[in-house]
Design a protein around this motif. Structure first.
Motif, PDB file in Angstrom:
ATOM      1  N   THR A   1       0.851  -1.192   0.000  1.00  0.00           N
ATOM      2  CA  THR A   1       0.000   0.000   0.000  1.00  0.00           C
ATOM      3  C   THR A   1       0.888   1.243   0.000  1.00  0.00           C
ATOM      4  O   THR A   1       2.099   1.170   0.215  1.00  0.00           O
ATOM      5  CB  THR A   1      -0.907   0.038   1.248  1.00  0.00           C
ATOM      6  OG1 THR A   1      -0.073   0.204   2.409  1.00  0.00           O
ATOM      7  CG2 THR A   1      -1.753  -1.228   1.368  1.00  0.00           C
ATOM      8  N   ILE A   2       0.263   2.371  -0.203  1.00  0.00           N
ATOM      9  CA  ILE A   2       0.988   3.640  -0.159  1.00  0.00           C
ATOM     10  C   ILE A   2       1.620   3.840   1.214  1.00  0.00           C
ATOM     11  O   ILE A   2       2.736   4.346   1.328  1.00  0.00           O
ATOM     12  CB  ILE A   2       0.070   4.839  -0.548  1.00  0.00           C
ATOM     13  CG1 ILE A   2       0.883   6.130  -0.712  1.00  0.00           C
ATOM     14  CG2 ILE A   2      -1.033   5.035   0.451  1.00  0.00           C
ATOM     15  CD1 ILE A   2       1.691   6.197  -1.955  1.00  0.00           C
TER      16      ILE A   2
ATOM     17  N   PRO B   1       9.150  14.223  -0.413  1.00  0.00           N
ATOM     18  CA  PRO B   1       7.797  14.695  -0.108  1.00  0.00           C
ATOM     19  C   PRO B   1       6.740  13.636  -0.445  1.00  0.00           C
ATOM     20  O   PRO B   1       6.937  12.810  -1.338  1.00  0.00           O
ATOM     21  CB  PRO B   1       7.627  15.921  -1.004  1.00  0.00           C
ATOM     22  CG  PRO B   1       8.960  16.212  -1.593  1.00  0.00           C
ATOM     23  CD  PRO B   1       9.794  15.003  -1.457  1.00  0.00           C
ATOM     24  N   ASP B   2       5.632  13.700   0.277  1.00  0.00           N
ATOM     25  CA  ASP B   2       4.556  12.732   0.056  1.00  0.00           C
ATOM     26  C   ASP B   2       4.070  12.726  -1.392  1.00  0.00           C
ATOM     27  O   ASP B   2       3.757  11.663  -1.930  1.00  0.00           O
ATOM     28  CB  ASP B   2       3.375  13.014   0.990  1.00  0.00           C
ATOM     29  CG  ASP B   2       3.595  12.440   2.382  1.00  0.00           C
ATOM     30  OD1 ASP B   2       4.544  11.637   2.558  1.00  0.00           O
ATOM     31  OD2 ASP B   2       2.816  12.779   3.283  1.00  0.00           O
ATOM     32  N   HIS B   3       4.020  13.891  -2.051  1.00  0.00           N
ATOM     33  CA  HIS B   3       3.501  13.912  -3.413  1.00  0.00           C
ATOM     34  C   HIS B   3       4.423  13.139  -4.374  1.00  0.00           C
ATOM     35  O   HIS B   3       3.960  12.557  -5.348  1.00  0.00           O
ATOM     36  CB  HIS B   3       3.248  15.349  -3.900  1.00  0.00           C
ATOM     37  CG  HIS B   3       4.478  16.125  -4.237  1.00  0.00           C
ATOM     38  ND1 HIS B   3       5.204  16.805  -3.299  1.00  0.00           N
ATOM     39  CD2 HIS B   3       5.100  16.318  -5.425  1.00  0.00           C
ATOM     40  CE1 HIS B   3       6.237  17.398  -3.890  1.00  0.00           C
ATOM     41  NE2 HIS B   3       6.196  17.114  -5.186  1.00  0.00           N
TER      42      HIS B   3
ATOM     43  N   ILE C   1       5.245   8.024  -7.478  1.00  0.00           N
ATOM     44  CA  ILE C   1       5.926   6.739  -7.695  1.00  0.00           C
ATOM     45  C   ILE C   1       4.922   5.601  -7.554  1.00  0.00           C
ATOM     46  O   ILE C   1       4.822   4.721  -8.406  1.00  0.00           O
ATOM     47  CB  ILE C   1       7.082   6.552  -6.684  1.00  0.00           C
ATOM     48  CG1 ILE C   1       8.197   7.555  -6.941  1.00  0.00           C
ATOM     49  CG2 ILE C   1       7.613   5.121  -6.723  1.00  0.00           C
ATOM     50  CD1 ILE C   1       9.231   7.631  -5.827  1.00  0.00           C
ATOM     51  N   TYR C   2       4.172   5.645  -6.472  1.00  0.00           N
ATOM     52  CA  TYR C   2       3.221   4.576  -6.167  1.00  0.00           C
ATOM     53  C   TYR C   2       2.166   4.427  -7.258  1.00  0.00           C
ATOM     54  O   TYR C   2       1.906   3.322  -7.740  1.00  0.00           O
ATOM     55  CB  TYR C   2       2.554   4.849  -4.817  1.00  0.00           C
ATOM     56  CG  TYR C   2       1.628   3.751  -4.378  1.00  0.00           C
ATOM     57  CD1 TYR C   2       2.137   2.607  -3.782  1.00  0.00           C
ATOM     58  CD2 TYR C   2       0.261   3.851  -4.573  1.00  0.00           C
ATOM     59  CE1 TYR C   2       1.304   1.586  -3.375  1.00  0.00           C
ATOM     60  CE2 TYR C   2      -0.584   2.834  -4.171  1.00  0.00           C
ATOM     61  CZ  TYR C   2      -0.060   1.701  -3.577  1.00  0.00           C
ATOM     62  OH  TYR C   2      -0.888   0.688  -3.187  1.00  0.00           O
ATOM     63  N   TYR C   3       1.570   5.500  -7.656  1.00  0.00           N
ATOM     64  CA  TYR C   3       0.473   5.412  -8.628  1.00  0.00           C
ATOM     65  C   TYR C   3       0.966   5.090 -10.042  1.00  0.00           C
ATOM     66  O   TYR C   3       0.219   4.530 -10.834  1.00  0.00           O
ATOM     67  CB  TYR C   3      -0.400   6.664  -8.573  1.00  0.00           C
ATOM     68  CG  TYR C   3      -1.186   6.678  -7.281  1.00  0.00           C
ATOM     69  CD1 TYR C   3      -2.173   5.725  -7.049  1.00  0.00           C
ATOM     70  CD2 TYR C   3      -0.880   7.582  -6.269  1.00  0.00           C
ATOM     71  CE1 TYR C   3      -2.865   5.689  -5.844  1.00  0.00           C
ATOM     72  CE2 TYR C   3      -1.573   7.553  -5.057  1.00  0.00           C
ATOM     73  CZ  TYR C   3      -2.554   6.598  -4.854  1.00  0.00           C
ATOM     74  OH  TYR C   3      -3.236   6.553  -3.659  1.00  0.00           O
TER      75      TYR C   3
END
Length: 149
Positions: A101-102, A118-120, A125-127
């Motif tokens: 998961t993220i 940063p989270d964004h 990367i994740y998406y």
């Protein structure tokens, strides 16, 4: 015929001992069926059918110990990257869910001491890796990403 299989420990298995064990007729050659069993004992799986067919053509009387040793080493070398990829995925999927998961990815960055991302950026990367866009990165998604990098 031998009474018990040799003790095997993955990469620590003794190739000559396994060869001798499956060379039940003591010819110094493994026939295709014997080679298949010996490979399963040493590396955990047989060769794909196309590779077995090619070996039958190259070694119509069977495969000798030096050729078999080279084959086992080739198979092990080819499987090493896949094993590393699986180990990386399993480290991210610390709960053994079968997906990442993220939050797993964020935790991995934090535990590696990479706090400056940063989270964004992590989200992006994740998406990009998550081919189904279902909030779950499977091993197949992860493996595809590793292969492209």
């Amino acid at each position: 015929m031998h009474s018990a299989e040799p003790a095997l420990c993955g990469g620590d298995a003794d190739i000559p001992a396994v060869f001798r064990f499956y060379d039940s007729d003591c010819t110094g050659l493994l026939l295709p069926a014997q080679m298949k069993l010996a490979l399963i004992a040493l590396v955990g799986s047989p060769l794909p059918k196309a590779d077995m067919k090619k070996l039958r053509i190259e070694h119509p009387l069977g495969i000798d110990l030096p050729s078999f040793t080279a084959l086992v080493q080739q198979v092990e070398a080819a499987s090493a990257p896949a094993q590393r990829t699986r180990a990386m995925f399993n480290a991210l999927d610390s709960e053994g869910k079968g997906y990442v998961t993220i939050n797993d990815l964020r935790a991995a960055f934090r535990s590696a001491g990479i706090l400056a991302v940063p989270d964004h950026v992590i989200d992006e990367i994740y998406y990009n890796v998550n081919s189904r866009h279902n909030d779950r990165v499977t091993f197949e998604d992860f493996n595809r990403m590793v292969a492209l990098s």
